[in-house]
Each structure stands twice: as C-alpha cells, then as structure tokens.
Write a protein that holds these residues in place. Structure first.
Motif, PDB file in Angstrom:
ATOM      1  N   HIS A 108      -4.294   1.629   7.782  1.00 31.63           N
ATOM      2  CA  HIS A 108      -4.927   2.249   6.615  1.00 31.63           C
ATOM      3  C   HIS A 108      -6.129   3.119   7.022  1.00 31.63           C
ATOM      4  O   HIS A 108      -6.351   4.185   6.453  1.00 31.63           O
ATOM      5  CB  HIS A 108      -5.375   1.162   5.635  1.00 31.63           C
ATOM      6  CG  HIS A 108      -5.655   1.680   4.269  1.00 31.63           C
ATOM      7  ND1 HIS A 108      -4.670   1.862   3.325  1.00 31.63           N
ATOM      8  CD2 HIS A 108      -6.815   2.094   3.690  1.00 31.63           C
ATOM      9  CE1 HIS A 108      -5.214   2.355   2.229  1.00 31.63           C
ATOM     10  NE2 HIS A 108      -6.510   2.510   2.415  1.00 31.63           N
TER      11      HIS A 108
ATOM     12  N   CYS B  34       0.847  -1.186   0.000  1.00 37.51           N
ATOM     13  CA  CYS B  34       0.000   0.000   0.000  1.00 37.51           C
ATOM     14  C   CYS B  34       0.886   1.241   0.000  1.00 37.51           C
ATOM     15  O   CYS B  34       1.639   1.477   0.943  1.00 37.51           O
ATOM     16  CB  CYS B  34      -0.907  -0.002   1.215  1.00 37.51           C
ATOM     17  SG  CYS B  34      -1.912   1.479   1.331  1.00 37.51           S
TER      18      CYS B  34
ATOM     19  N   CYS C 288       0.360   3.707   3.019  1.00 36.81           N
ATOM     20  CA  CYS C 288       0.779   3.360   4.382  1.00 36.81           C
ATOM     21  C   CYS C 288       2.273   3.078   4.493  1.00 36.81           C
ATOM     22  O   CYS C 288       2.872   3.319   5.550  1.00 36.81           O
ATOM     23  CB  CYS C 288       0.006   2.148   4.877  1.00 36.81           C
ATOM     24  SG  CYS C 288      -1.756   2.486   5.044  1.00 36.81           S
TER      25      CYS C 288
HETATM   26 ZN   LIG Z   1      -2.710   1.274   3.394  1.00 38.22          ZN
END
Ligand SMILES: [Zn+2]
Length: 213
Positions: free
Chosen positions: A59, A35, A38
């Motif tokens: 998240h 991600c 993040c």
């Molecule tokens: Zn994330």
C-alpha cells in the motif's frame, strides 16, 4: 513530461524504501475489506511485488504511484481542461468548509478504511466516516447551474482527464520495471526478517508444551 515522470517514479521508490524500516507487521485484528487500490494493482505487478508481500508494504507503494498520477492529471487539467478545472476548484472550495479526515494523511494510510470494522455489541460513539459525511452542504446543492453546452464540454474533458490518467499509469508501470531488483532486495532485507520473526513468535506461543503434573 516522460523524463520528469521517470525521475519522479525513481524518487517515489526511494522514499518508499526509506520508509520500509518504519513498517511493522500488523498484529491487531485483520481488516476484512479488501483494498481496492492494491488488489490486482498493475503497479505491484510491474515492480514485482504482487505476491508474498504484506499489504501495508504494498500500500505504501501503490499510494505513492497514485499520487504521481494525480499530479500529472492535475497539471494537465489546469493547463488544458478549463471547464473541469473550474468545477474541481468549486468542489474543493465547498469541501474545504467540511471536515475531511481522509485528507493530508501520510501515504501509508491514504486510501485505507478510516474506521476499524465494528465489533457486534460494541457500537462506536461516532465514526470518522460519519463525521465527514455529516458536515458541509449536501452534494446536490450546486451554486452554479451548467448549460447544456458546458455539460457536454465537461463530459469531454472528464474523458480526456481519464485518458491522461491512463497514459500516466502505463508510463509509470514501464518505469517501475527498472526498480524491480532493488525493490525485491529491500523487501528481502527489511520486511522479510520481521515477518519471519512474527511467525516464529506465533508458532512458539502455539507450541507451549502441556503442563505436567
Ligand atoms: Zn492497499
């Protein structure tokens, strides 16, 4: 702006803590893509949740902070950046005609991959990503042609909007530090027991003694 933002950061942390009991450890297949929101997030570092915290939990927080930055930049753009503001409205107007599965999601899902990773030999009939891309006029079709002067103004305004986002991000990181203790406590109280229970369940299923005949 700073005082309001400080209060908004506090409110967003409250909302994140209130959401935590609804978080469930992901027992399905692990997603392979990292991600980008993040990974290495300065927000997570500022609030002290950058290590040993499940990604879903992180998240939910980073997305709420990203939304705060977006609000600050939107307001600043509306009030101070006329060319960029007009261009964004035009883009919104065109996009409103197409299907956008990524819009209007709960904060916990915003910015995540839309479709699961494909399994070899099991093709999807369609993916949300394709639906979103296949609709509406192509990006290259522009109803308004910008003059050289406007292009230059737009470049300057984009830079100013970036600086505004950067400034808001730094302020948010400063404010997040005030919430380190309660964030850590919330994770310890609400999230960690679930992770421990999941690990126990996994190790039990691995420890089944061999059948004696
Ligand atoms: Zn994330």
């Amino acid at each position: 702006m700073e005082r309001t933002l400080e209060a908004k950061v506090g409110g967003a942390v409250d909302a994140w803590i209130a959401w935590l009991p609804r978080w469930k450890p992901a027992t399905h297949r692990v997603r392979t893509r990292l991600c980008r929101r993040c990974l290495g997030s300065p927000f997570l570092k500022a609030i002290g949740l950058d290590a040993d915290v499940p990604h879903g939990v992180q998240h939910g927080l980073t997305t709420r902070m990203k939304a705060l930055i977006d609000d600050v930049v939107d307001e600043y753009t509306d009030q101070n950046l006329p060319v960029l503001s007009r261009e964004l409205k035009e883009t919104e107007r065109r996009k409103a005609r197409s299907y956008r599965p990524e819009v209007g999601l709960d904060p916990e899902f915003d910015g995540l991959q839309l479709d699961p990773d494909p399994v070899p030999g099991e093709p999807f009939l369609f993916t949300l990503g394709e639906l979103a891309e296949g609709d509406g006029p192509p990006e290259s079709v522009r109803p308004i042609e910008l003059s050289e002067e406007e292009k230059q103004a737009l470049r300057t305004e984009i830079r100013l909007a970036d600086e505004c986002a950067d400034h808001a991000g730094r302020l948010i990181c400063g404010f997040l530090q005030q919430h380190r203790v309660r964030a850590r406590e919330a994770v310890a109280e609400i999230v960690e027991p679930q992770v421990t229970a999941l690990l126990d369940a996994l190790s039990e299923s691995l420890d089944v003694p061999p059948t004696r005949w």
